[in-house]
Design a protein around this motif. Sequence first.
Motif, PDB file in Angstrom:
ATOM      1  N   GLU A 661       0.842  -1.198   0.000  1.00 17.61           N
ATOM      2  CA  GLU A 661       0.000   0.000   0.000  1.00 17.61           C
ATOM      3  C   GLU A 661       0.876   1.246   0.000  1.00 17.61           C
ATOM      4  O   GLU A 661       2.087   1.145   0.139  1.00 17.61           O
ATOM      5  CB  GLU A 661      -0.881   0.026   1.255  1.00 17.61           C
ATOM      6  CG  GLU A 661      -2.033  -0.965   1.173  1.00 17.61           C
ATOM      7  CD  GLU A 661      -2.699  -1.150   2.513  1.00 17.61           C
ATOM      8  OE1 GLU A 661      -2.561  -0.256   3.377  1.00 17.61           O
ATOM      9  OE2 GLU A 661      -3.340  -2.192   2.701  1.00 17.61           O
ATOM     10  N   THR A 662       0.209   2.389  -0.067  1.00 17.70           N
ATOM     11  CA  THR A 662       0.969   3.635   0.051  1.00 17.70           C
ATOM     12  C   THR A 662       1.102   3.966   1.542  1.00 17.70           C
ATOM     13  O   THR A 662       0.187   3.673   2.317  1.00 17.70           O
ATOM     14  CB  THR A 662       0.204   4.771  -0.657  1.00 17.70           C
ATOM     15  OG1 THR A 662      -0.030   4.342  -1.990  1.00 17.70           O
ATOM     16  CG2 THR A 662       0.985   6.069  -0.678  1.00 17.70           C
ATOM     17  N   SER A 663       2.197   4.584   1.929  1.00 14.72           N
ATOM     18  CA  SER A 663       2.398   4.904   3.357  1.00 14.72           C
ATOM     19  C   SER A 663       1.186   5.655   3.907  1.00 14.72           C
ATOM     20  O   SER A 663       0.687   6.589   3.264  1.00 14.72           O
ATOM     21  CB  SER A 663       3.625   5.793   3.538  1.00 14.72           C
ATOM     22  OG  SER A 663       4.749   5.171   3.003  1.00 14.72           O
ATOM     23  N   SER A 664       0.733   5.263   5.068  1.00 16.01           N
ATOM     24  CA  SER A 664      -0.461   5.891   5.622  1.00 16.01           C
ATOM     25  C   SER A 664      -0.151   7.283   6.187  1.00 16.01           C
ATOM     26  O   SER A 664      -1.053   8.046   6.493  1.00 16.01           O
ATOM     27  CB  SER A 664      -1.047   4.996   6.712  1.00 16.01           C
ATOM     28  OG  SER A 664      -0.052   4.734   7.657  1.00 16.01           O
ATOM     29  N   ILE A 681       7.343   9.180   1.396  1.00 11.79           N
ATOM     30  CA  ILE A 681       6.369   8.082   1.488  1.00 11.79           C
ATOM     31  C   ILE A 681       6.857   6.956   0.588  1.00 11.79           C
ATOM     32  O   ILE A 681       7.673   7.171  -0.304  1.00 11.79           O
ATOM     33  CB  ILE A 681       4.930   8.505   1.082  1.00 11.79           C
ATOM     34  CG1 ILE A 681       4.923   9.098  -0.323  1.00 11.79           C
ATOM     35  CG2 ILE A 681       4.303   9.411   2.100  1.00 11.79           C
ATOM     36  CD1 ILE A 681       3.522   9.131  -0.919  1.00 11.79           C
ATOM     37  N   GLU A 683       5.494   3.518  -1.773  1.00 13.24           N
ATOM     38  CA  GLU A 683       4.341   2.844  -2.366  1.00 13.24           C
ATOM     39  C   GLU A 683       4.817   1.776  -3.335  1.00 13.24           C
ATOM     40  O   GLU A 683       5.976   1.804  -3.770  1.00 13.24           O
ATOM     41  CB  GLU A 683       3.435   3.868  -3.074  1.00 13.24           C
ATOM     42  CG  GLU A 683       4.105   4.619  -4.202  1.00 13.24           C
ATOM     43  CD  GLU A 683       3.212   5.718  -4.783  1.00 13.24           C
ATOM     44  OE1 GLU A 683       2.595   6.456  -4.004  1.00 13.24           O
ATOM     45  OE2 GLU A 683       3.158   5.811  -6.008  1.00 13.24           O
ATOM     46  N   VAL A 787       9.627  -1.227  -4.683  1.00 16.40           N
ATOM     47  CA  VAL A 787       9.076  -0.110  -3.905  1.00 16.40           C
ATOM     48  C   VAL A 787       9.523   1.222  -4.515  1.00 16.40           C
ATOM     49  O   VAL A 787      10.661   1.363  -4.961  1.00 16.40           O
ATOM     50  CB  VAL A 787       9.533  -0.195  -2.426  1.00 16.40           C
ATOM     51  CG1 VAL A 787       8.967   0.974  -1.629  1.00 16.40           C
ATOM     52  CG2 VAL A 787       9.098  -1.502  -1.814  1.00 16.40           C
ATOM     53  N   LYS A 788       8.560   2.145  -4.533  1.00 18.63           N
ATOM     54  CA  LYS A 788       8.862   3.499  -5.004  1.00 18.63           C
ATOM     55  C   LYS A 788       8.922   4.408  -3.777  1.00 18.63           C
ATOM     56  O   LYS A 788       7.953   4.477  -3.017  1.00 18.63           O
ATOM     57  CB  LYS A 788       7.736   3.939  -5.949  1.00 18.63           C
ATOM     58  CG  LYS A 788       8.001   5.269  -6.578  1.00 18.63           C
ATOM     59  CD  LYS A 788       6.886   5.875  -7.414  1.00 18.63           C
ATOM     60  CE  LYS A 788       5.829   5.106  -8.026  1.00 18.63           C
ATOM     61  NZ  LYS A 788       4.755   5.860  -8.665  1.00 18.63           N
ATOM     62  N   ALA A 823       3.681   1.476   5.082  1.00 16.87           N
ATOM     63  CA  ALA A 823       2.999   1.183   3.816  1.00 16.87           C
ATOM     64  C   ALA A 823       2.653  -0.301   3.683  1.00 16.87           C
ATOM     65  O   ALA A 823       2.789  -0.879   2.611  1.00 16.87           O
ATOM     66  CB  ALA A 823       3.893   1.627   2.657  1.00 16.87           C
TER      67      ALA A 823
END
Length: 968
Positions: A661-664, A681, A683, A787-788, A823
């Motif tokens: 997921e994308t970092s919360s 972040i 994602e 991971v990006k 994430a």
Amino acid sequence: MIGGESSEDEAEPPPPTEEEELSVAPMETDEPEEESRAITLHEDKQYYPEASEVYGEKVKTVVLDEDAQPITEPILKPATVKTFSVLDNTGAPATAGYTTQFLKGLLDAPRLIRNACLLGSLHCGKTSLMDVLVERAHNAEWDPSKTIRYSDTRKDEQERQLSIKMAPVSLVLPDSRGKHFALHLTDCPGHANFSDEGTCALRVADCAVIVVDAVEGCIGQTERCIAHAIEHKAALTLVINKVDRLIVELKLPPTDAYFKLCHTLDDVNAKIAEAWDAAALRLDLESEAPRLSPVDGNVLFASAQHGWIFSLESFASVYAEKSKVDPAQLAKRLWGDRYFDASTGQFAKRPPAEGRNVRSFVAFVLEPLYKIYSHVLGEEPSTLKEALLEVGVKMSKEDLALDPRPLLKCACRRFFRDRAAPSFVDLLSQWGPCPLDRNALKVKQHYALLQGPRYDAMCLGDANGPLCVHVVKLLSTPDAKDFVAYGRVYSGRIKAGNRVRVLGEAYSPEDPEDQRPCIVQGVGICHGRHVTEVLEAGPGNCVVLEGVGAHVAKTATIVDDSSDDPCAIFEPPRFDDQAIVKLAVEPLNPAELPKMTEGLRKISKSYPLARTKVEESGEHVVVGTGELYLDCAMHDLREMYSSVEIKVADPVVAFCETVVETSSLKCFSETPNKRNKLTMIAEPLDDGVADDLERGDVRADWTKKQVGAHFRAKYDWDLLAARSIWAFGPDTVSTQSGAGCSNVLLDDTLPSEVDKKLLNAARESIVQGFQWGCREGPLCDEPIRNVKFKILDAAIADQALHRGGGQVIPTARRVCYSAFLMAAPRLMEPILSVDVQCPADCVQAVYPVLARRRGHIVQDAPKPGAPFYTVKAFLPAVDSFGFETDLRAFTQGQAMCSSRFDHWAVCPGDPLDRSIILHPLEPSPPPHLAREFMVKTRRRKGLSEDVSIAKFFDDPMLRQIAEENPIS
Ligand SMILES: Nc1nc2c(ncn2[C@@H]2O[C@H](COP(=O)(O)OP(=O)(O)OP(=O)(O)O)[C@@H](O)[C@H]2O)c(=O)[nH]1
Ligand SMILES: [Mg+2]
């Protein structure tokens, strides 16, 4: 005391004896030991001259009062010469019937040189095929009842009947017109675990000879070899081996055998087209995939076991001996829907109205072959001679007395005469390009500096140009004490005594540290078990070099010492497999650790894909491609490279870490001096980006524009994002080391909010922190993949002093970790693709064996023209240990399987879920697996039991998390 007894029980020391034992021992000296080996023992006290008087200056007399070593141990240990290779002298020019002078002459004529490698699936007969060529080249009369396996040069290869290492064998052989060629061939192992050896061989080869078992046809491993050869832009040729099995084992009627051969050929062509299309754009290949056809002469048929290889033309020449036909013209009519009309004496595309309705290949090629086999195997000895005469095979009385297998070989040899090796040479001379013509292609593909006089000389293969040799592999010497380097000369001449520079894999003109000067001590041509010293060799040749092995880690580029023109290196090989199985090793006796580490260093030199490393816990780990790979590496470690007893842990697999997921939260971190603050972040990357990066489709040395265009075109990224890619990680170039460069760091800051100039000033340090973080993820120190990381905000100190690497690098790493942990981090495990071959009634037994190991079948289908099924499946590597044994047990040994790394997949379950309770010695249910793998890996590495989140977050960050998640 020599000869005396000393008892440990005695309280008193034994009284001094009247007699003194005199022993003459070597004096300590720097000179080699041989000069001072004389030792004598005397038991009375008469006058004895000083040892130095008798034995020379460097020998002295010492008096020993008590035993210095047990009596069972000899004072001078006999010299033990260990050898791990099968040594014989075959291969030396003298035994092969030509002079070294002739060989040297050929080596200086690049138009008469061919570099090729034999590739194919396990046990398809590559080594046996090489035997046929070696037998002819060396005029060896080997026992026809035995297989020599000449290119399996190691004793363990002979014992296991399996090739483990690539074996360079250079041969001088004539083509069918009697013109001699120097062939630098390499026999590659077929086992999937050893595909790295094939990669090294392909690096120096211009032509790949794909060998296929006529019964098995084109299987998974063959497909991979084809794709890999295309990846290296090698010219493709095909040998369909074991054709005898169609006759003897499958007992196919000749027409069916023809269809089976056609099917195999079509299959190979289809796979070539598939692999070609997949790689065409990337490798800038011609639009049309090559098609192999016996009519063109790039397909041979063989039975290496029975000593024959033929092309259509060489078979046609059998007829040309008896009747006046042009073999080349006849050959064109011997394949495909061609029929011979006996009434007109013409070939036609339709079956004749009257007479036999069989294709010309069946009538002219297969039927005579079938007759030889059926006569030899079915005829009574008394009538055999006449029966074979019918097919034109004359046998002597002694020949007829042989056992069936040698008899078959003998009959085939009489039929084909001396056509086997020349057919093979024809294949290479026509379809294998001359090395000079391929130099430019290879240099362009693998050399790092594509301009300058050195580059030009290499492309042309200029013998008078600057020296450049690409070393692709280190070969152990027979005593395993040293390595010789095997490589290809691109330009200049390499000579014994040359002063050269060995450029290592980390060398670059900007960072030239990884280079060593050395002197080449010998240049030789490797004939498998024997090396012929040639003293010098020019472009296009593959040679072994003595004296440089110690300076090469895995591969290297050798250039002349004196020249000043800029040079670069050949990039390290890109393997089509990954090292994913780890084995922890430890010496039984801790004092022998240095010996073991020295052995491990040699393992890493000898096995191209093997890596050795020391974990944080101090544990030494060897990483390889599979069970057999590590088994062989352990054999070498124990027997060859260090005679140390070694404890080995159970094998484990490598993991990767990723996010789903994308970092919360926007995660931030401040440097210890509080002057810099980074916000990031994480994602997941788009599907396929990581694969592209790992394959090297996108390279770190591309310009911003190139990278931007690629991501925009392929993944539909907006131009701004695509152009703001800062770096790939963990490595700048994709290597075989696990995740390669499969993560991206993006600068997503706005110029209105962030001082870009300052940010760019700290860029180098931020990238380093990112790459460090990606190399060892926060979950269990395994590499991060797919991971990006996006930099959203940054406050960088305006004074250079305050934004140094010491401040920024660890902070960048921390912020990467915290963004990663926010994430939804997951563990990734390697998945193997497994090919199983088994009889139809065993297929059902394969399902439960796979299911028990979380494997699943993606295809099961009968193999056309063969009595077995092929089953393709995916199996998590972590559950694959012992799979083969299990499969054999369940199918009563009838199933064969081959497996290799295919892809990474997310492990089921959340590794950070603390509510999971792991029960020791009990299999965990699937949702608990990620947690189990993570905890076990952490324990093994000596890390704390759980990931301590607080370690990666600053206090303000922790407060923010607590505010947003009041319960946790
Ligand atoms: N029937 C038959 N058997 C063959 C032929 N060629 C090789 N074999 C047998 O096949 C087995 C494997 O042969 P190798 O020459 O070792 O095959 P390979 O491809 O070198 O094997 P790896 O290098 O281990 O992959 C041996 O038992 C050979 O005797 C052939 O033409 N016909
Ligand atoms: Mg072999």
